[in-house]
Every structure is written in structure tokens, then in C-alpha cells.
Write an enzyme that holds these catalytic residues in place. Sequence first.
Site, mmCIF file in Angstrom:
data_model
loop_
_atom_site.group_PDB
_atom_site.id
_atom_site.type_symbol
_atom_site.label_atom_id
_atom_site.label_comp_id
_atom_site.label_asym_id
_atom_site.label_seq_id
_atom_site.Cartn_x
_atom_site.Cartn_y
_atom_site.Cartn_z
ATOM 1 N N GLU A 102 0.810 -1.204 0.000
ATOM 2 C CA GLU A 102 0.000 0.000 0.000
ATOM 3 C C GLU A 102 0.850 1.263 0.000
ATOM 4 O O GLU A 102 1.900 1.311 0.623
ATOM 5 C CB GLU A 102 -0.929 0.002 1.210
ATOM 6 C CG GLU A 102 -1.715 -1.290 1.398
ATOM 7 C CD GLU A 102 -2.573 -1.668 0.214
ATOM 8 O OE1 GLU A 102 -2.918 -0.773 -0.578
ATOM 9 O OE2 GLU A 102 -2.901 -2.850 0.059
ATOM 10 N N CYS A 103 0.370 2.288 -0.673
ATOM 11 C CA CYS A 103 1.109 3.547 -0.763
ATOM 12 C C CYS A 103 0.807 4.477 0.401
ATOM 13 O O CYS A 103 1.379 5.553 0.499
ATOM 14 C CB CYS A 103 0.791 4.255 -2.076
ATOM 15 S SG CYS A 103 -0.844 5.008 -2.114
#
Length: 253
Positions: A238-239
Site C-alpha cells: 500500500e502507498c
Amino acid sequence: MPKLQLSELLSLTKVEQTLRLAEVNVELEKLTAQERVVWALENLEGNPALSSSFGIQAAVMLQLVTEVKSDTPIILTDTGYLFPETYQFIDQLTDRLNLNLHVFTADESPNWQEARYGKLWEQGVEGIEKYNKLNKVQPMRRALDQLEIGVWFSGLRREQSGSRANLPILSIQNGVFKFLPVLDWTNKEVHYFLKEYDLPYHPLWDQGYLSVGDTHTTQKWEPGMSEEETRFFGLKRECGLHEDDGELDGSGI
């Protein structure tokens, strides 16, 4: 399903809020993606926006949302480290779909960040998380605030990673509705939708990229790799955009 007032839901306890949203999500699972978008625009309180990383399958959500509400703000958090092909893809889709594009960046330029902190993406999970906070999370929060957004559309799909497998279509995050219309779509459904509307994949798709983010944390797929391992050196999927408050997100589509 009745209309949902954000202010009313925010006044509930976390348990009450979760139970109320669960009832709605049961019904949303029965609808098509197109029907979900229409329902959200008609029944959720607040101005809508779609966040897009302009990744591999970005055209799907851009088409789904703008065909219902053409002037929906499209929010891009630009790190300054996107691939040249991504910037070209942004221009292509903005022109093709007449997008109402809003670009938000970090308070500090990429060069300034490197001077202050070094190359954060080379500093393990902690460095990557700091990088994401500066370049993704903070600009996105600013976007939601400045554009006065109440309904945040995103293109996450359960099939993309284990961290997304249990996400609901509708949730509340950072004080706004979060809505994921294509959450249950497969890669096959994405492909046929793009084909039906004659929409392109990201240019790097043909070069073997399954997921595209920044140049320094994106790897081309190699045999034996999962999609998750092509981003952030396999350390994270995930960013950070929606990891706040215990929720997960990332590039989506």
C-alpha cells in the site's frame, strides 16, 4: 436503501457506525459497479471526487464515474517521481475523457526532500512510510479539505492483494465516505470493460508492468513474482493513502 447523512454517521459510536454501514454494504454487493456509482452520487451526502494514480487500469474508474457525473473532480497526488509514460497517460486520458483534473503535491519539492531526508525509499519500511506520508497522505488530505469532498471514490479491488481482500464497498475514513465500486471485479472484468469502451491500459502494461507507481519503487514483473512484490521492493503493497484509521488502500485502478 435510504440516503446516508455523513454527519449522522459520524455522531455514532464506532460499533454503531460499523453495523449501519454493514447493512448498506450487503445491499451494495448486489449491484453492478455502474449501479453503485449512481447510488453513491444520489444517496451519499457531500461533494464527490475520484482519486487516481493513473496506473495500469486507471481508465476504468475514470470512465465509470465521469459517465455519470462528468465534472467530478479527479485528484492526483503527484510525487514528482512518476514515469514519463504516466504523465503522458494522464494527458491522454484527461483529453480523451475531458477530466476535471486537480493535481496536489507535497509541501516540499522532491529535491528539497532528498536534501533534508536523503532517499527515503532506500531507508526500509520506515523510510517508505515517511515518504508516502509526505507525498501521498498529506497532499490527499489537503485535497479533500480544499475541494470540500464528502464522497471519495477509489478503484481498489479485492483481487489485487491480500490486504484488500476484506475491504467493504462503503466505509468512512478521514471524516468522508469512501466508496469502492469495482471492489469485487476480476482482471478479466477489467479487461472486457476497457475493451468495450475502447479505453487503453497504461503504456507500461505492454512492457510487463502489473502495477505502476514511482520510478524508484516500481519493478517490472518477473516470473515467480506476485503483483504485490512489484511495488516498494516487496516490503509494502500500500502507498499509504488509505492506511489511516486502520484502513488500507493504494493505487487501485
